[in-house]
Every structure is written in structure tokens, then in C-alpha cells.
Design an enzyme around this catalytic site. Sequence first.
Site, PDB file in Angstrom:
ATOM      1  N   ASN A  10       0.874  -1.181   0.000  1.00 38.35           N
ATOM      2  CA  ASN A  10       0.000   0.000   0.000  1.00 38.35           C
ATOM      3  C   ASN A  10       0.909   1.228   0.000  1.00 38.35           C
ATOM      4  O   ASN A  10       1.504   1.559   1.025  1.00 38.35           O
ATOM      5  CB  ASN A  10      -0.892  -0.035   1.250  1.00 38.35           C
ATOM      6  N   LYS A  12       0.175   4.263  -0.230  1.00 40.06           N
ATOM      7  CA  LYS A  12      -0.430   5.454   0.393  1.00 40.06           C
ATOM      8  C   LYS A  12      -0.165   6.695  -0.468  1.00 40.06           C
ATOM      9  O   LYS A  12      -0.208   6.615  -1.691  1.00 40.06           O
ATOM     10  CB  LYS A  12       0.098   5.629   1.826  1.00 40.06           C
ATOM     11  N   HIS A  96      -9.432   0.769   4.979  1.00 42.55           N
ATOM     12  CA  HIS A  96      -8.125   0.968   5.634  1.00 42.55           C
ATOM     13  C   HIS A  96      -8.320   1.853   6.864  1.00 42.55           C
ATOM     14  O   HIS A  96      -9.149   2.763   6.869  1.00 42.55           O
ATOM     15  CB  HIS A  96      -7.135   1.618   4.665  1.00 42.55           C
ATOM     16  N   GLU A  98      -6.742   4.267   7.983  1.00 43.00           N
ATOM     17  CA  GLU A  98      -6.624   5.720   7.751  1.00 43.00           C
ATOM     18  C   GLU A  98      -7.909   6.273   7.140  1.00 43.00           C
ATOM     19  O   GLU A  98      -8.289   7.419   7.397  1.00 43.00           O
ATOM     20  CB  GLU A  98      -5.390   5.998   6.875  1.00 43.00           C
ATOM     21  N   GLU A 169      -5.447  -5.540  10.429  1.00 43.72           N
ATOM     22  CA  GLU A 169      -4.449  -4.500  10.677  1.00 43.72           C
ATOM     23  C   GLU A 169      -4.766  -3.784  11.988  1.00 43.72           C
ATOM     24  O   GLU A 169      -5.581  -2.848  12.007  1.00 43.72           O
ATOM     25  CB  GLU A 169      -4.461  -3.475   9.533  1.00 43.72           C
ATOM     26  N   GLY A 175       2.251   1.857  10.852  1.00 42.97           N
ATOM     27  CA  GLY A 175       3.167   2.987  10.729  1.00 42.97           C
ATOM     28  C   GLY A 175       3.802   3.402  12.040  1.00 42.97           C
ATOM     29  O   GLY A 175       4.403   4.464  12.128  1.00 42.97           O
ATOM     30  N   SER A 215       3.364  -2.556  10.362  1.00 42.35           N
ATOM     31  CA  SER A 215       4.822  -2.537  10.533  1.00 42.35           C
ATOM     32  C   SER A 215       5.494  -3.858  10.142  1.00 42.35           C
ATOM     33  O   SER A 215       6.436  -4.291  10.794  1.00 42.35           O
ATOM     34  CB  SER A 215       5.185  -2.126  11.965  1.00 42.35           C
TER      35      SER A 215
HETATM   36  C1  PEP Z   1      -0.747  -0.153   5.987  1.00 40.09           C
HETATM   37  O1  PEP Z   1      -0.739   0.974   5.554  1.00 40.09           O
HETATM   38  O2  PEP Z   1      -1.672  -0.917   5.679  1.00 40.09           O
HETATM   39  C2  PEP Z   1       0.340  -0.583   6.866  1.00 40.09           C
HETATM   40  C3  PEP Z   1       0.244  -1.752   7.416  1.00 40.09           C
HETATM   41  O3  PEP Z   1       1.386   0.305   7.047  1.00 40.09           O
HETATM   42  P1  PEP Z   1       2.797  -0.024   7.742  1.00 40.09           P
HETATM   43  O4  PEP Z   1       3.311  -1.305   7.110  1.00 40.09           O
HETATM   44  O5  PEP Z   1       3.662   1.145   7.424  1.00 40.09           O
HETATM   45  O6  PEP Z   1       2.547  -0.197   9.189  1.00 40.09           O
END
Ligand code: PEP
Length: 257
Positions: A10, A12, A96, A98, A169, A175, A215
Site C-alpha cells: 500500500n 499510500k 483501511h 486511515e 491491521e 506505521g 509494521s
Molecule cells: C498499511 O498501511 O496498511 C500498513 C500496514 O502500514 P505499515 O506497514 O507502514 O505499518
Amino acid sequence: MSRTPFIAGNWKMHLDRAGIATFCEALAAPDYGAEGVRVGVFPPFVYLAQVVEALAGTGIVVGAQNCHPADEGAFTGEVAARMVADVGASHVIVGHSERRHVFGETDADVKARLDAALARGLDVILCVGETIHERQAGRTEEVVFRQLDAGLAGLDGETVATRVTVAYEPVWAIGTGLTATPAQAQDVHAAVRARVAGTCGDDVAARLIIQYGGSVKPDNVSELIGQADVDGALVGGASLQPTSFQALARLGTGVNA
Ligand code: PEP
């Protein structure tokens, strides 16, 4: 039941046209065994057509990070599922964290996007996950099941098995550098699979791909996807460099297969 791991990046609101061109060149000449793993990238909308074109014929999934449920209309700044399909993408991420927490999308919003994507022939990655406060309050399953049930409501089992990927997630791991332990991830993944078994049957649940996200990096991906119910990863930060992303894909090869 063997499930092919799915490693999805992703991107972003990162990268630019030149960086994406270089990235796609690297991806089109993979240094991972493309047989044992499914790989996908989710660029910003404006680069979607560029990536679809650059990765044509590679088998790499290309998808959008969101979509609007309406086919067209006065929705300034939005992009319809119809348009995502029109430029040749095959997938959309919906729900997601976000989108839910920064842009205020509700379960009903996420469901409308998911249904529109499926109706337009796009497959979906449905993201679910709890905040740190919800986890600390012992509400992880309640929250994840609520999001899951809302997303999958009314879908037939075959659609769930073949066109929906669930990404667990935990919001507190996205992040932040904090990763769920493999055991924490496995617990929720097993609960998600059992929940889907309850609504759609054991066969559908056994085929459902459930990614972990939060992460994920080359140095923790193997342990995570070595868990029985973890079938890949949705990756943000570590998907932004070709070397790191290809390492994730390589490490995902064949695990759980
Ligand atoms: C994500 O944006 O779905 C995500 C898991 O980000 P990160 O790997 O940076 O934690």
C-alpha cells in the site's frame, strides 16, 4: 487447504511518477519466485494507469487504495470503482484504518465501497482492526467482527472465498514500528476464520486469504506468515523501496502453501 500467500504494498500518498517507473521496472524482473506468492501494489489514484501499463503481463496485482461507490456524480475529489476498473486495475482496498479514522468512513461507507467494487468486477482487500484503546479494553474481537460482518454481509460464499481478502491491521501497529506478535496476529486471524466459517461455512473459511498488516518488514514477515492462519501481508512503509518489497515477496514465497 493450501493458500497462496498474498503480499500487497500500500503505497499510500508516497512516491512520484519517476520513482514509480523505476519501481515497476524492478518488479517486472522479479527476484522472488513468482509461483509461490501473489504480489500486488496499490499506488495513488493518479499513477494507477501508469502502473497497470508498466506491469501488464507480469501477473502482479494492481489496485486502488479506495473507491467511491457511485458510478459518477457531483463528488469532487472522489474516484468511482467504475473508473478504477476502467483503467485496468483489478483490486481495491476498502476500510483501511486511515480511511476509517482520518477520513471518518463508517462501516456503512466501507460496505458501500466494497459492494460497488465487486459490482464493477474488482476484487477487494477489506481491512479490519482495533485501536489500542479497544485492545486494552478487551474489545478486539467485538470490533473486528463488527467490521468483518458489516463488510461481508449479503455476499455469497464463493465471492467471499475468491474475491475478498481480509487484512487484519491492528490500528496501533500501522506505521508505528509496533508489530503484533505472531501469537497476537494468529489469535485474531484464527478468530476471523472461525467467524467466516460460522457465516459462510468451513470450505469458504479455509480458502479465505487473511493478510496481516502493521509494521511488517523483511525481518519480521517470515515469523508472522509462518502462523497457520496468516496468509500474507499488507505492507505500508516497507513496500516503498523495491529491494525491501521484493525481499518481502521472496520471504512470502511458499509459506503456508
Ligand atoms: C498499511 O498501511 O496498511 C500498513 C500496514 O502500514 P505499515 O506497514 O507502514 O505499518
